[in-house]
Design an enzyme around this catalytic site. Sequence first.
Site, PDB file in Angstrom:
ATOM      1  N   ASP A 191      40.429  32.851  40.172  1.00 59.10           N
ATOM      2  CA  ASP A 191      41.629  32.355  39.497  1.00 59.10           C
ATOM      3  C   ASP A 191      42.486  33.556  39.116  1.00 59.10           C
ATOM      4  O   ASP A 191      42.413  34.588  39.787  1.00 59.10           O
ATOM      5  CB  ASP A 191      41.243  31.499  38.281  1.00 59.10           C
ATOM      6  CG  ASP A 191      42.258  30.394  37.990  1.00 59.10           C
ATOM      7  OD1 ASP A 191      43.431  30.736  37.742  1.00 59.10           O
ATOM      8  OD2 ASP A 191      41.900  29.206  38.022  1.00 59.10           O
ATOM      9  N   HIS A 201      44.241  34.853  41.879  1.00 57.19           N
ATOM     10  CA  HIS A 201      45.548  34.198  41.835  1.00 57.19           C
ATOM     11  C   HIS A 201      46.622  35.108  41.265  1.00 57.19           C
ATOM     12  O   HIS A 201      47.677  34.637  40.831  1.00 57.19           O
ATOM     13  CB  HIS A 201      45.470  32.904  41.016  1.00 57.19           C
ATOM     14  CG  HIS A 201      44.641  31.842  41.657  1.00 57.19           C
ATOM     15  ND1 HIS A 201      44.469  30.588  41.098  1.00 57.19           N
ATOM     16  CD2 HIS A 201      43.927  31.828  42.809  1.00 57.19           C
ATOM     17  CE1 HIS A 201      43.667  29.864  41.883  1.00 57.19           C
ATOM     18  NE2 HIS A 201      43.325  30.600  42.925  1.00 57.19           N
TER      19      HIS A 201
END
Length: 419
Positions: free
Chosen positions: A241, A264
């Site tokens: 993430d 991310h």
Amino acid sequence: MAKIEKASLTGVILLLCVACVPIDAKGKGGLVDGDGIGLIPAKDEKIFNVLTFGAKPDGKTDNVEAFMEAWRAACQNPGKSRLLVPAGVFAVSAIIFGGPCKATPPIVFQLSGTLKAVTDISMYASPEWLLFEDIKGLVIFGGGAVDGQGPKMWAMNDCKTNPSCSRLPSSIILNKVTDASVRRIASINPMGFHYFISQSSNIRMQRLRIIAPDSSPNTDGIHISQSDNVRIGRSAIETGDDCVGILQGSTRITINQVTCGPGHGISVGSLGKYADEEDVSGIQVKNCTLKGTDNGLRIKTWPFKPNVIPIRASGFLFQDIIMKDVKNPIIIDQEYCGGAKSCKMPPSKIRLSNVFFYNIKGTSRTPEAIDVKCSSAVPCDNVHFHDINLSAEQGGPTTAVCTNAKVNVAGPLMPPVKC
């Protein structure tokens, strides 16, 4: 599955060599950084070894009671205190290292071994594994590692399909902590976030190694909320993430010399989802490299919600950033809907201003390298693009999209930005 196995192998290698990080500071104790704490204790420092309190480094026995007793003794000692986790693998379930402490600050948590999470989810009443709370003056260091055993827990994560899902436990949490240093620790395969910094101030995090496979769900590297003066530096983050996620109420956050990827990217937000959020300001991201991430530098806010009082987000500097094969290198998204492609809601009323992108270079995996979607209700103000050079992964030009923003440009600009 192959990705998880690869990450696990990487984690094993990391455990063997994490203590071999080059020592570039002086001092007989070794591993001395800005806080002045080394592996060799001071003469007037009292050591609280968890083995003395009955901890067993067999990787199976839940040592939570031994760790709690050792912490209580160290915390209540009226002098310099150091809790020592020596070499070995110590299983432990949810635990609170709570203050306030009588010990002379900073109290030291020396992690030279490995902490392994107990994988019985019933042992976690809330989404925290190793919680440090209500402490003034704390140093966590030692060349050791925390292993959240995420691959055994991630199947329980249903947040992609369940909006009311419960987060899995974060590995290391600092809540209501001031004047803390976290350094030379490895975090491997957390159940949830690797680190969660909340309601804390004056936190320095450096020389961290953060590892989880890119398929691991909701495994933010460092998640920051309602905190002031958090400095992150000289660290490598590979996760599933956001490498760093900066949430509401965060001020004076500095990220310097961090390598991110997979993951991310580095994100501000999402903002504007909940009532009673606080302003965000003073965010600096400098001298960082992003490699193969799904996003690069991102600011995201939700559309307007009637129950949410709009906040301000201002003062962002993204400077001297290298992008390598990054999808969506630069994003300002004020139409964020938590993964949905679109949502029928009024435009965001969060005011974004004073956003500076300086000297951003590298390659984009997507033809659209810059995507600025600001609010039609409160357009972004004073957004600067200076010296941007983002080419397509296979060479050639890229494009930019920009709406509802007051933009200033200078120097070479690829792609060109018009709004």
